[in-house]
Design an enzyme around this catalytic site. Structure first.
Site, mmCIF file in Angstrom:
data_model
loop_
_atom_site.group_PDB
_atom_site.id
_atom_site.type_symbol
_atom_site.label_atom_id
_atom_site.label_comp_id
_atom_site.label_asym_id
_atom_site.label_seq_id
_atom_site.Cartn_x
_atom_site.Cartn_y
_atom_site.Cartn_z
ATOM 1 N N LYS A 68 0.845 -1.205 0.000
ATOM 2 C CA LYS A 68 0.000 0.000 0.000
ATOM 3 C C LYS A 68 0.878 1.252 0.000
ATOM 4 O O LYS A 68 1.871 1.312 0.741
ATOM 5 C CB LYS A 68 -0.883 -0.041 1.258
ATOM 6 C CG LYS A 68 -1.862 1.110 1.406
ATOM 7 C CD LYS A 68 -2.693 0.921 2.701
ATOM 8 C CE LYS A 68 -3.734 2.017 2.885
ATOM 9 N NZ LYS A 68 -4.546 1.813 4.120
ATOM 10 N N SER A 137 -9.299 1.903 3.017
ATOM 11 C CA SER A 137 -8.365 2.621 2.188
ATOM 12 C C SER A 137 -7.346 1.722 1.489
ATOM 13 O O SER A 137 -6.671 2.177 0.564
ATOM 14 C CB SER A 137 -7.604 3.633 3.049
ATOM 15 O OG SER A 137 -6.792 2.993 3.996
ATOM 16 N N SER A 161 -10.047 0.199 7.221
ATOM 17 C CA SER A 161 -9.238 0.235 5.998
ATOM 18 C C SER A 161 -8.668 -1.097 5.546
ATOM 19 O O SER A 161 -8.324 -1.246 4.378
ATOM 20 C CB SER A 161 -8.081 1.222 6.165
ATOM 21 O OG SER A 161 -8.538 2.544 6.043
#
Lengths: 417, 417
Positions: A68, A137, A161
């Site tokens: 990420k 996210s 997330s």
């Protein structure tokens, strides 16, 4: 190789059945086939992948991992999906990225995050339905996993997330207890909740990565007995879509049919404040974490981040202190309730992935448990062909991470067979 | 200018009485006179200081600040006093360094830390006696403050790293509640305790910097009434040197003579575990934080860091969990005890700065309160000419930071006049 998990791949590399180069080329080809549709990566370079390949040992020998874009990496820009950080090139890897490389893993690239891992979404699509969000996210890591771009991926979780994208994309996910995995080189949002987590193709892969990223985590073998599980709807169960509730209840019924003990747990009313307290703390801490960006470049922040900072500005110090104090007071009570069980089950999300890429739906059922820093997992449930994924949430008490991984393995076995 | 505090300097700069360049040259001259003896800096470049000077506004307009070399800085190497990180040049400033620059401060350079802010000491000397340690780990920031190299300096604290050097060097120091100041760009050691803190020439300077680094911190005015203070020796008072105890007790007597209420507080025996529990958690978390360095370069770690990692390896998961659980259980009890007071007094260190630079003495009286994440301050006490400094510790409950700064101002006024 598409369906091999990381444990298999590393074993195959170490034993010489395959090479890290062959593994990498398989996944590079998969990415080239589908990335245009999925948009999982914010930074991907096949040459950079090939240049990393040198080792054939280590717990993750030759295993490709998606990262990420909230983790610092020396060989990719690290931009947090913010124009403020365009072209930012860190001088060192985040702690967990360094540990991955030391274990022989191959960094496949940086995956899309929302802006600063908060709410402003990127272009990533859900592989199960390209018109739907993959969740946020950790969107790119989850969508990339579901597209077969890598067999392991790193995300983070502050509210929902990690588990929300897992639920929406049909992935196994593990968010360990708060504080166990170093956040060095990870952009902070709300330190009371911020936690590194990861996706895998199997429970054993989640455990494999746990032992790389949490040195000293004990190994708990199979329990070899029926599980004693709680099932907790929380006070927001009315928000769960009927079709999601039905899938969860079918899973519960299947677990009972397999001989496990299930007890429905109703929490005291005092716990109804947790949802709002989490958001209030998230707002206040998020605003403090982003003070320097807000002071220097307010015009380059998204509307959702600015709204968070505005809410924080309208919150008093005493309100934030009171919210923190309520959670601190509730934690031992919740521990007493959950401790007698091998684990607590809930739903990860009350809905399947919504249509559209701009918003990703609430995270209430995830942030409820995350508010206490406890370990959380998502276990994808089988649905009818064409239906979007639904995730079963499994929660353990603080620092009960090793045991929870064993419980999850038994659960997954019972649900699959 | 040597005795002007940051509040004065910023006011003088904003009003045009002086310029940032004149301020900087004063401190550069002071550094050139004494740095050879003190060795406060690991990186100092007068040209780099001069190049920063452009602004004459902001809460810290033109105020020079020393930065412990545990914070990332874009314009200085960031090495954590470890050969592993020699020449490391971060791509971004740590959060707090960015906030300092935004407020108009001038970064004077990087100050000596122990290796990774743990125990392996550097060359810094105590300005009060060059044969003595300045304390650790924020050694360079403290010694530089006491030498007049800058009027404000950043440190960090995990066990005693901020308050011990303050006590040994005779400085005002403030360590806020855990989690209030972002740790982005700060090398982690033990996340359960790691906190950014700072040194100032006055209590009001500590508050000035608090309002820059903790946006939203309320302003609490003067209390305008006698203080209601606790005084707690803890179970380790027998370790306090008689001359230190005498100075503390004289201060207590003076506070009573000034009309404040002092109550001696004896803690339940259960609190005797806090000292060892802090060390056990510090060891285990420290070892996890330094896993990547230990795996890659064990031969480049100091003996004291290796010993910490070895102790962690001999500690079980259950022992660490139990230590964490004990602190969590004691925290509300300690809150009940301390809450009725305006603040709790103790000693910062049981001894004055020991001779020699290799070891810096225990941090028991500091880590006892730090174990709970509470705000802590050091107030230097007057002693006879030629005697080494002694520090009075002032502690408040979690998130009581704003009130504690006001209490400290009243205390300092009462002790000075």
């Amino acid at each position: 190789m598409k369906h091999l998990d990381a444990t298999h791949i590393a074993e195959a590399v170490r034993s010489g059945v395959t090479t890290p180069a062959m593994v990498a080329e398989h996944f590079i080809a998969q990415i080239k086939r589908h990335e245009r549709d999925i948009q999982a990566f914010v930074s991907f370079d096949p040459q950079a992948v090939r240049q990393q390949i040198s080792r054939i040992d280590g717990a993750l020998a030759g295993v490709p991992v998606g990262i990420k874009d909230i983790f610092d990496t020396v060989d990719h820009p690290t931009e947090f999906y913010s124009p403020i950080y365009q072209g930012n090139r860190p001088s060192r890897d985040a702690h967990v990225v360094a540990l991955l490389r030391q274990a022989g893993a191959v960094i496949m690239g940086k995956t899309h995050t929302t802006e600063f891992a908060y709410m402003h979404t990127g272009p990533t699509r859900n592989p199960h339905d390209l018109s739907c969000t993959p969740g946020s996210s950790s969107a790119g890591s989850a969508a990339g996993m579901a597209s077969g771009f890598f067999p392991l991926a790193l995300g983070t979780q502050t509210a929902g997330s990690l588990l929300k994208p897992a639920a929406y994309c049909g992935l196994y996910a593990f968010k360990p207890s708060l504080g166990l995995v170093s956040l060095e080189g990870v952009k902070p949002l709300a330190p009371s909740f911020d936690t590194v987590g990861w996706y895998g193709r199997s429970i054993r892969d989640l455990g494999l990565l746990a032992r790389v990223l949490i040195p000293g985590l004990p190994v708990v073998g199979p329990l070899g007995r029926p599980l004693n599980l709680g099932f907790c709807r929380t006070s927001r169960w009315d928000d769960v879509d009927p079709s999601v509730a039905q899938t969860i209840e079918q899973a519960i019924a299947q677990l009972i049919a397999r001989g496990h003990h299930l007890s429905e747990v109703t929490l005291p009313e005092a716990f109804a404040v947790v949802f709002d307290d989490h958001q209030l703390i998230n707002d206040c801490e998020g605003a403090r974490s982003l003070t320097k960006e807000f002071q220097a470049h307010p015009e380059r922040l998204s509307a959702s981040t600015l709204a968070m900072i505005e809410r924080a500005g309208a919150t008093t110090w005493e309100q934030e202190s009171a919210a923190k104090a309520r959670l601190t007071k509730l934690a031992p009570l919740l521990t007493q309730i959950v401790q007698p069980f091998d684990g607590m089950l809930s739903v990860s999300c009350g809905m399947v992935a919504p249509t559209g890429l701009a918003s990703t739906g609430p995270s209430d059922f995830i942030k409820f448990w995350g508010a206490f820093g406890w370990p959380q997992m998502n276990i994808p449930l089988r649905r009818e062909e064409g239906e979007l994924p639904v995730g079963l949430q499994l929660v353990g008490v603080f620092r009960g991470d090793a045991g929870l991984l064993s419980v999850a393995q038994e659960l997954a076995d019972s649900l699959e067979n």
